[in-house]
Scaffold this active site. Sequence first.
Site, PDB file in Angstrom:
ATOM      1  N   HIS A 232       0.823  -1.213   0.000  1.00 32.95           N
ATOM      2  CA  HIS A 232       0.000   0.000   0.000  1.00 32.95           C
ATOM      3  C   HIS A 232       0.860   1.267   0.000  1.00 32.95           C
ATOM      4  CE1 HIS A 232      -3.810   2.075   0.656  1.00 32.95           C
ATOM      5  NE2 HIS A 232      -3.138   2.885   1.456  1.00 32.95           N
TER       6      HIS A 232
ATOM      7  N   LYS B 111      -7.098  13.111  -7.959  1.00 27.78           N
ATOM      8  CA  LYS B 111      -6.520  11.792  -7.668  1.00 27.78           C
ATOM      9  C   LYS B 111      -7.626  10.838  -7.243  1.00 27.78           C
ATOM     10  CE  LYS B 111      -2.745   9.606  -5.048  1.00 27.78           C
ATOM     11  NZ  LYS B 111      -3.314   8.626  -4.158  1.00 27.78           N
TER      12      LYS B 111
ATOM     13  N   HIS C   3     -10.325   2.456  -0.873  1.00 26.41           N
ATOM     14  CA  HIS C   3     -10.469   2.076   0.535  1.00 26.41           C
ATOM     15  C   HIS C   3     -11.194   0.749   0.602  1.00 26.41           C
ATOM     16  CE1 HIS C   3      -9.629   4.768   4.215  1.00 26.41           C
ATOM     17  NE2 HIS C   3      -8.551   4.570   3.513  1.00 26.41           N
TER      18      HIS C   3
ATOM     19  N   ARG D  30     -21.465  -0.825  -9.740  1.00 27.31           N
ATOM     20  CA  ARG D  30     -21.418  -2.094 -10.470  1.00 27.31           C
ATOM     21  C   ARG D  30     -21.694  -3.231  -9.505  1.00 27.31           C
ATOM     22  NH1 ARG D  30     -21.785   0.698 -14.106  1.00 27.31           N
ATOM     23  NH2 ARG D  30     -20.230   1.532 -15.515  1.00 27.31           N
TER      24      ARG D  30
END
Length: 592
Positions: free
Chosen positions: A30, A67, A71, A138
Amino acid sequence: MKYIDILEKKLNRKATLAEKEAFTVMWSEHCGYSHTKKYIKSLPLISLESGNAGLVSLNEDYVLSFKIESHNHPSAIEPYNGAATGVGGIIRDILAMGARPTAILDSLHMHKVIDGIIEGIADYGNSIGVPTVGGELRINDAYRYNPLVNVMAVGIVKHKDIVPSKATRPDQVIVIFGGATGRDGIHGASFASEDLTGKRANKLSIQVGDPFSEKMLIEAFLKMLEEGLIEGAQDLGAGGVLSATSELVAKGGFGAVIDLEKLPLREPDMKPIEILISESQERMAIITSQEKVKKVLKIAEEHLLYGAVVGKVTNDGIYHVRYKGETILKVPASLLSEAPEEEIVDFSVDSIPKDISLKFKNVDASEVYMQYDYMVGTNTVLPPGFGPAVMRVKETSLFYSLLTHSRADIGEKSPYWGSYIAVLESVRKTLSVGGEPLGITDCINYGDPDVDPVGLAAMMKGLKDACEFSGIGVASGNASLYNTNNGIPIPATMVIGMVGRVEKVIKPKMGDLYLIGWNDFELEREKILWKEIKNQVLKGNFVISSTRFDKITYLKNLKLKLPPLNHSPIHQLILVIGKDVKSNLPLKKLTP
Ligand code: ADP
Ligand code: MG
Ligand code: MG
Ligand code: MG
Ligand code: MG
C-alpha cells in the site's frame, strides 16, 4: 515481514523491533508500491508536479488537482467508516497540493448495494460541503468478499499557490496539525496489503472519520496557504506520521529529527511506535520556517485543531525519531521511502474477448446518488445522471468535466482490454459533454500479483497502450492489490478517473433520439467515432455515451422510450438527441 532479508542486507545488521514495525508499514504494498512502481513509471506521466495528487493546467491561472484512492479493505470490514475515511483521505491529498477540494466521485463494485458504504460516502461528503457529483455502481457477486470502494477527488489551485510535497531547505520545521492521535488505524497500511480471509480481518485497523475536523482542516490549511505560511505539505494517510514526514524529507533529499512526545494524543498510554504509525484521520503535515510557526499554530487553534512542531528538517539524510530524548528509529530517510521493487513481466497483447460472461446487475444508480449532496457549493453545472459531471470554477467562466469509469466485465476475461476499453469509453464520455480530455487518474484494483503476475502486467499494458493511442497522460493514481478471499481474486478492475476542459456547456434537451455508430468494436474506428461525437456536440445536439443505454435515468425522465438495442457488450455507439440529426456514420432513428 516480507522483505526482512533485503532490509537487513541494506542495514548490514539485524533490524531492531522498531525498524521491523516501521518497514512493515513503509514497505507494505500500500505504501511502497513494490509490484506496481515499475509499471507506473512506464506510463505517460504528465502531472505538473509529482506529489500527493496530479496537477493539470486548466488555463494560465488555474490548475486542476485530482486523484483517485481505494479504501477497499477497510470498507469490507467496516463499511461506514471505511468508505467515509476513503473520502476524507483523498480530500486531504488534493488539499496537500494547495487546492480547494471542489468535487468527489466514487466507483463502487459490490455484490449488492451496501447501505453502510453509501451512507459513509454521503455523510462525509455532505458534512464537509464538497459535492459528490458522479461515479459508478457495479453489482456482481464477484465482489462479495472484496467490495471495491474507490473515491476520486478534484480541486482547484492557482499556479502560484501549488504546494510541493517535499522539504526544500535543511533549516525548515515540520508541523502536524488536525485531530489528536489515537490508536485507530494502526497497521492499516499492511492490513490493506493482505488477503481478506476472516482471521486477518481486524477491526482495530479501521480508521474512524470526523468530517467536522476535516472541514476545519481544509479551512485552516487554505488560510495558512493564503498567508504564505506553507512551504511543503503532505496529508497523513496510510503509515501516519512515519510515512508523511519521512516522505516529505526523503523527496527533498533531506533527513529529519522527529520528537514524538510533541504529538497531542487521544490515548495517553500509547507506545512511541504506535504514535509513529497510527493512521488517525484528519491530520496534515506541513513544512514551514521557524519564524512562521507561531502564526501556523495560531491558525490551527482558531480552527479548533491541535497543532505542534514535531520535528525539523536536517541535512544528513537520516530519519531520526525520538521519544522524550530516547532514540526510537534512526535510518536513512530514502531507505524508508524506497521499497524493494519486484521485477515486472512481459505481456503480449491478446485479442479482444468475443463474449463476456460477467454481467453486472441492472441497478438504478440514482438510488445511490440521490443520497449524495451533489449541488452544495452551487458550481455543479451537469449533475449525476448524464454521464460525466460538469463543474464551474467558482467566480469564473471556466468549466471542467469529471468522471470515473471501468470495465471489469471485460477485465475478467482480458485485463488488457478491460483497461484499454475503459480509457476509450472515458474519452467518449468526456467528449460527449463537450470536454477535451486533460488527464487520467487510475486505480489499479487487483488480486494477488504473486499468484498471477501476468494479469497485472496485462492490465498495466492496457492502460499504457490506451493512453498512447489517445494521447492522454496519467497525472496520478493508486494501487490496491491482494483483493482476494481464500485465494480467490476479484476480476482485474482498472478504474479510470478523467478530467476535461469544457469550453461550452451543453445542456440536456428534448428532441428525437438517434443511434450512431457500430454494434461491435474495431480499434481502427475509434477516432472516427470521437470526431463524430465532437461534430454532434458542435451542432448543439446532446450526446450520450454509455456501455448500457438502458441504464440511463435521464431518458426515463424525458419519457424517451428506448427500443431494445441488440449491440454487443463492447460497441462503438452513441445516442444523440436532437432535431433532424445527420451523420456519415451508420445512423438509426429510434423515435418515430
Ligand atoms: P498518498 O499516500 O498520498 O495517497 P500514494 O502512496 O497512493 O499517495 O501514491 C504515491 C504517488 O504515486 C502519488 O503521486 C500517486 O499519484 C502515484 N501513483 C500511485 N499509483 C499510481 C498509478 N496507478 N498511476 C499513476 N500514479 C500513481
Ligand atoms: Mg502513500
Ligand atoms: Mg498523500
Ligand atoms: Mg492518500
Ligand atoms: Mg494511496
